[in-house]
Design a protein around this motif. Sequence first.
Motif, PDB file in Angstrom:
ATOM      1  N   ALA A 105       0.834  -1.205   0.000  1.00 35.58           N
ATOM      2  CA  ALA A 105       0.000   0.000   0.000  1.00 35.58           C
ATOM      3  C   ALA A 105       0.867   1.253   0.000  1.00 35.58           C
ATOM      4  CB  ALA A 105      -0.934  -0.002   1.214  1.00 35.58           C
ATOM      5  N   LYS A 106       1.932   1.264   0.784  1.00 30.99           N
ATOM      6  CA  LYS A 106       2.833   2.423   0.814  1.00 30.99           C
ATOM      7  C   LYS A 106       3.447   2.665  -0.557  1.00 30.99           C
ATOM      8  CE  LYS A 106       4.036   2.282   5.690  1.00 30.99           C
ATOM      9  NZ  LYS A 106       5.093   2.056   6.682  1.00 30.99           N
ATOM     10  N   ARG A 107       3.845   1.573  -1.223  1.00 34.84           N
ATOM     11  CA  ARG A 107       4.421   1.707  -2.564  1.00 34.84           C
ATOM     12  C   ARG A 107       3.382   2.246  -3.548  1.00 34.84           C
ATOM     13  NH1 ARG A 107       5.676  -3.233  -3.262  1.00 34.84           N
ATOM     14  NH2 ARG A 107       4.050  -3.766  -4.741  1.00 34.84           N
ATOM     15  N   LEU A 108       2.165   1.719  -3.470  1.00 35.97           N
ATOM     16  CA  LEU A 108       1.110   2.156  -4.381  1.00 35.97           C
ATOM     17  C   LEU A 108       0.727   3.621  -4.163  1.00 35.97           C
ATOM     18  CD1 LEU A 108      -1.170  -1.014  -4.383  1.00 35.97           C
ATOM     19  CD2 LEU A 108       0.215  -0.147  -6.292  1.00 35.97           C
ATOM     20  N   ARG A 109       0.832   4.112  -2.943  1.00 32.77           N
ATOM     21  CA  ARG A 109       0.532   5.525  -2.674  1.00 32.77           C
ATOM     22  C   ARG A 109       1.450   6.442  -3.458  1.00 32.77           C
ATOM     23  NH1 ARG A 109       0.592   4.165   3.248  1.00 32.77           N
ATOM     24  NH2 ARG A 109      -1.438   3.199   3.481  1.00 32.77           N
ATOM     25  N   ARG A 110       2.690   6.005  -3.640  1.00 34.11           N
ATOM     26  CA  ARG A 110       3.662   6.818  -4.392  1.00 34.11           C
ATOM     27  C   ARG A 110       3.448   6.724  -5.892  1.00 34.11           C
ATOM     28  NH1 ARG A 110       7.125   4.340  -0.507  1.00 34.11           N
ATOM     29  NH2 ARG A 110       7.704   2.802  -2.063  1.00 34.11           N
ATOM     30  N   ASP A 111       2.807   5.644  -6.354  1.00 32.56           N
ATOM     31  CA  ASP A 111       2.669   5.383  -7.785  1.00 32.56           C
ATOM     32  C   ASP A 111       1.204   5.360  -8.219  1.00 32.56           C
ATOM     33  OD1 ASP A 111       5.453   5.051  -7.917  1.00 32.56           O
ATOM     34  OD2 ASP A 111       5.280   2.919  -7.426  1.00 32.56           O
ATOM     35  N   LEU A 112       0.450   6.396  -7.885  1.00 32.37           N
ATOM     36  CA  LEU A 112      -0.960   6.440  -8.270  1.00 32.37           C
ATOM     37  C   LEU A 112      -1.105   6.519  -9.786  1.00 32.37           C
ATOM     38  CD1 LEU A 112      -2.739   8.907  -5.792  1.00 32.37           C
ATOM     39  CD2 LEU A 112      -2.959   6.436  -5.903  1.00 32.37           C
ATOM     40  N   THR A 113      -2.171   5.923 -10.290  1.00 33.50           N
ATOM     41  CA  THR A 113      -2.501   6.034 -11.707  1.00 33.50           C
ATOM     42  C   THR A 113      -3.023   7.444 -11.983  1.00 33.50           C
ATOM     43  OG1 THR A 113      -4.772   5.338 -11.340  1.00 33.50           O
ATOM     44  CG2 THR A 113      -3.151   3.588 -11.792  1.00 33.50           C
ATOM     45  N   LEU A 114      -3.141   7.812 -13.247  1.00 33.26           N
ATOM     46  CA  LEU A 114      -3.682   9.135 -13.588  1.00 33.26           C
ATOM     47  C   LEU A 114      -5.092   9.317 -13.022  1.00 33.26           C
ATOM     48  CD1 LEU A 114      -3.611  11.881 -14.957  1.00 33.26           C
ATOM     49  CD2 LEU A 114      -4.328  10.746 -17.079  1.00 33.26           C
ATOM     50  N   PRO A 115      -6.022   8.368 -13.233  1.00 33.13           N
ATOM     51  CA  PRO A 115      -7.354   8.560 -12.642  1.00 33.13           C
ATOM     52  C   PRO A 115      -7.301   8.664 -11.117  1.00 33.13           C
ATOM     53  CG  PRO A 115      -7.396   6.776 -14.237  1.00 33.13           C
ATOM     54  CD  PRO A 115      -5.963   7.161 -14.058  1.00 33.13           C
ATOM     55  N   GLY A 116      -6.446   7.860 -10.482  1.00 34.44           N
ATOM     56  CA  GLY A 116      -6.307   7.929  -9.031  1.00 34.44           C
ATOM     57  C   GLY A 116      -5.796   9.283  -8.582  1.00 34.44           C
ATOM     58  N   THR A 117      -4.825   9.820  -9.311  1.00 39.21           N
ATOM     59  CA  THR A 117      -4.275  11.138  -8.985  1.00 39.21           C
ATOM     60  C   THR A 117      -5.333  12.228  -9.144  1.00 39.21           C
ATOM     61  OG1 THR A 117      -2.067  10.447  -9.666  1.00 39.21           O
ATOM     62  CG2 THR A 117      -2.481  12.813  -9.583  1.00 39.21           C
TER      63      THR A 117
END
Length: 148
Positions: free
Chosen positions: A13-25
Amino acid sequence: MRPDKPASTIRRAKRLRRDLTLPGTLLWQILRTAPGGHRFRKQHPAGPYILDFFCARADLAIEIDGIAHDMGGNPAHDERRDIWLRANRIDTIRIPVRAVLDSAERVAQSILDMVEDRLNSFGKAPPSSLRDATSPSQVDGEDQKDRI
């Protein structure tokens, strides 16, 4: 009580927070401001799963689904995940990537509307930031002039 979160899920989850997708961002830029006083978390670990966004007060997971969710074993995985989340009092809404790309603002507003509806059905008070502020002395019936 929420289920335990495996350490590997927390790390992912910590890693994914740094690498959000465009829609997520795009959606996070709106949700991170706590619109309507409602707080959201991004890439939130829930047991063995990671939720794209989560509103704990409303027990609501928000998932942004791209085309990959329709392929292979992903629909069955999503169904198992939703069942597990429901068993832990968390409902899930799934939002197509295209909807977020077309209008993140409209999607955010629909999420806020759903959060409000859920909180009203739960009988929960508005977020503390929207309630009238009262000091303990006013609540206890004390008056300032009595304290002098």
